[in-house]
Scaffold this motif. Structure first.
Motif, mmCIF file in Angstrom:
data_model
loop_
_atom_site.group_PDB
_atom_site.id
_atom_site.type_symbol
_atom_site.label_atom_id
_atom_site.label_comp_id
_atom_site.label_asym_id
_atom_site.label_seq_id
_atom_site.Cartn_x
_atom_site.Cartn_y
_atom_site.Cartn_z
ATOM 1 N N TRP A 7 -10.577 -4.411 -4.527
ATOM 2 C CA TRP A 7 -9.864 -2.984 -4.223
ATOM 3 C C TRP A 7 -9.307 -2.353 -5.152
ATOM 4 N N GLN A 8 -8.776 -3.488 -5.902
ATOM 5 C CA GLN A 8 -8.385 -2.934 -7.515
ATOM 6 C C GLN A 8 -9.328 -2.012 -8.409
ATOM 7 N N ALA A 33 1.033 -1.200 0.040
ATOM 8 C CA ALA A 33 0.021 -0.012 -0.003
ATOM 9 C C ALA A 33 0.896 1.250 0.055
ATOM 10 N N GLU A 42 -9.506 2.669 4.534
ATOM 11 C CA GLU A 42 -10.299 1.571 3.865
ATOM 12 C C GLU A 42 -11.585 1.434 4.635
ATOM 13 N N ARG A 96 -13.989 3.662 3.152
ATOM 14 C CA ARG A 96 -14.133 3.568 1.677
ATOM 15 C C ARG A 96 -15.431 2.449 1.648
ATOM 16 N N THR A 111 -3.151 3.356 0.108
ATOM 17 C CA THR A 111 -4.108 2.902 -0.869
ATOM 18 C C THR A 111 -3.146 1.598 -1.746
ATOM 19 N N GLN A 112 -3.744 0.556 -1.826
ATOM 20 C CA GLN A 112 -3.172 -0.802 -2.292
ATOM 21 C C GLN A 112 -2.545 -0.275 -3.916
ATOM 22 N N VAL A 113 -1.543 -0.751 -4.049
ATOM 23 C CA VAL A 113 -0.834 -0.454 -5.474
ATOM 24 C C VAL A 113 -0.013 -1.953 -5.861
ATOM 25 N N TYR A 152 -2.769 -1.959 10.541
ATOM 26 C CA TYR A 152 -2.281 -0.767 9.926
ATOM 27 C C TYR A 152 -2.983 0.497 10.133
ATOM 28 N N MET A 187 -4.440 3.228 7.529
ATOM 29 C CA MET A 187 -5.172 2.476 6.542
ATOM 30 C C MET A 187 -6.599 1.839 6.748
ATOM 31 N N PHE A 223 -7.211 -9.046 -4.231
ATOM 32 C CA PHE A 223 -7.524 -7.715 -3.922
ATOM 33 C C PHE A 223 -8.346 -7.188 -4.963
ATOM 34 N N GLU A 255 0.822 -10.213 -4.006
ATOM 35 C CA GLU A 255 0.093 -9.418 -4.915
ATOM 36 C C GLU A 255 -0.773 -10.268 -5.919
#
Lengths: 88, 173, 173, 88
Positions: free
Chosen positions: B170-171, A61, B58, B61, A65-67, B51, B54, B167, B144
């Motif tokens: 999320w993506q 992140a 999150e 959101r 924000t996740q990347v 975390y 975040m 994810f 990932e």
């Protein structure tokens, strides 16, 4: 054309849970030569003791924000490397 | 501003009260509590960490997405720190004029939380060992995910058999 | 022996406690509360009545069916008498080791209750009128349903636009 | 063959909610000539004041279980005629 020295970027790297255990710390400031991506910082982490145990593409992140690992970095960014989530 | 993380025991009544209204007659709740077993081993207690900034971003959101997609009001809270068997780690409340929306939104929020919110738990077993959940040998876990992660629908990432993390939603967002 | 009807306010905490266990970490609840509007009219309060012995028998059947179909424990309670806006008329709690089963069973129980359990409500409106819900002109309403009622799935009988009642699941059991 | 007089069955009929309002009572004992069905009792109710407002095939429960109008009756049965349900 004048050659420009590549600028150095400083980013804060956060590790959590099993990754913090594996590398032995939960926060570090790293300077990398720009332009740099998330993947470049991951390579730096892998060179540290225990870093070889990070997965090839860990969840990351950038500034909350996740990347993906090809995301570009800016100076002052906060990059978090996230073990498998286990909330709930 | 709503705070989604707490180190105190969850108060379902307070969460309910925060989203109840005379227009919304249907209320659904989900509570996730600490089980006394996992993978065939006896669990003594859990330790949750997060975390934090975040998690807050999150969760905000996820709640905003649900409230814009359905006619619902959502309350969401996750506890961290040390939890004993039977204590609630997470609570979701959805209220709506229609029970269908309340059920669907409540389910959606807990699935998204499990998939997107950076919280970890360490299980303390009866045999004295301690283990991060989902981090088996950490080499294979927590990658990932490239590809069709978004197609996995409501399958929670914590339940994927191979320990990998998706994810997808999320993506997309 | 469980009693499913009460004239007292519903106590969600007591219902939760009755089905919580260290093996069942997932808890879902549904609460149906009195709305302040119905069909565009302002509602002041509700009065619920019931065919009490049949409510008890039918609720016991619904709970037994759910508990045999899924790995869940179910708590169910319906209040009758006079209820004010915002008060809970019905509460369902489902606990399970897996949240999917807890959600599905909770939803199933409230749908079956609405379709099968003989409870009626009279709405008291702000304009002073009083009306039995679902009994519009009673000629058309409340007919035995022959045909493919069982195909209607989870559609609640109280929500059918034409006011007719389906008993599909009941006829199957 | 001796002709047998058809036996009389007595059943308790319960009405609820709007149906009790329509017929003006919530409980009555009715005797019908056997063999008889739920439908026969409904016909008797329809002949009472207000009974014409019952639907053609109202929901019925015999001894706490829902039945169709062709279900046969026994003496002592409890037959409930149920308006549209509105629980929850």
């Amino acid at each position: 054309m004048p050659s420009t020295a590549a600028p150095a970027l400083t980013v804060r790297v956060l590790l959590f849970a099993s990754y913090a255990d594996t590398l032995g710390f939960d926060s570090v400031e790293l300077s990398v030569t720009g332009p740099a991506t998330v993947g470049d910082v991951l390579d730096r982490l892998r060179a540290l003791p225990g870093g070889e145990r990070l997965p090839p593409k860990p969840l990351c992140a950038l500034n909350l924000t996740q990347v993906r690992s090809d995301a570009p970095l800016s100076g002052g960014d906060e990059l978090a490397v996230l073990p498998p989530l286990a909330g709930g | 501003m709503t705070v989604y993380l707490t180190e105190s025991p969850l108060d379902l009544g307070a969460l309910l009260a925060s989203v109840q209204s005379p227009e919304r007659g249907a209320i659904t709740c989900f509570l996730g509590t600490v089980r006394n077993h996992h993978g065939g081993r006896k669990v003594l207690r859990l330790e949750y960490s997060a975390y934090r900034p975040m998690v807050e971003a999150e969760c905000a959101r996820i709640v905003a997405e649900a409230e814009s997609r359905w006619q619902v009001a959502i309350a969401l809270r996750h506890r961290i720190g040390r939890l004993e068997i039977g204590e609630a780690a997470v609570a979701v409340v959805a209220t709506s004029a229609h029970r269908d929306e309340a059920f669907v939104a409540c389910r959606h929020v807990i699935e998204e939380l499990k998939r997107r919110v950076p919280i970890w738990k360490r299980e303390v077993y009866a045999d004295g060992t301690v283990e991060w959940v989902g981090a088996k040998g950490s080499e294979a876990a927590g990658q990932e995910h490239s590809g069709a992660a978004g197609q996995r629908g409501s399958k929670g990432q914590a339940e994927l058999a191979d320990g990998r993390t998706t994810f997808g939603a999320w993506q997309r967002s």
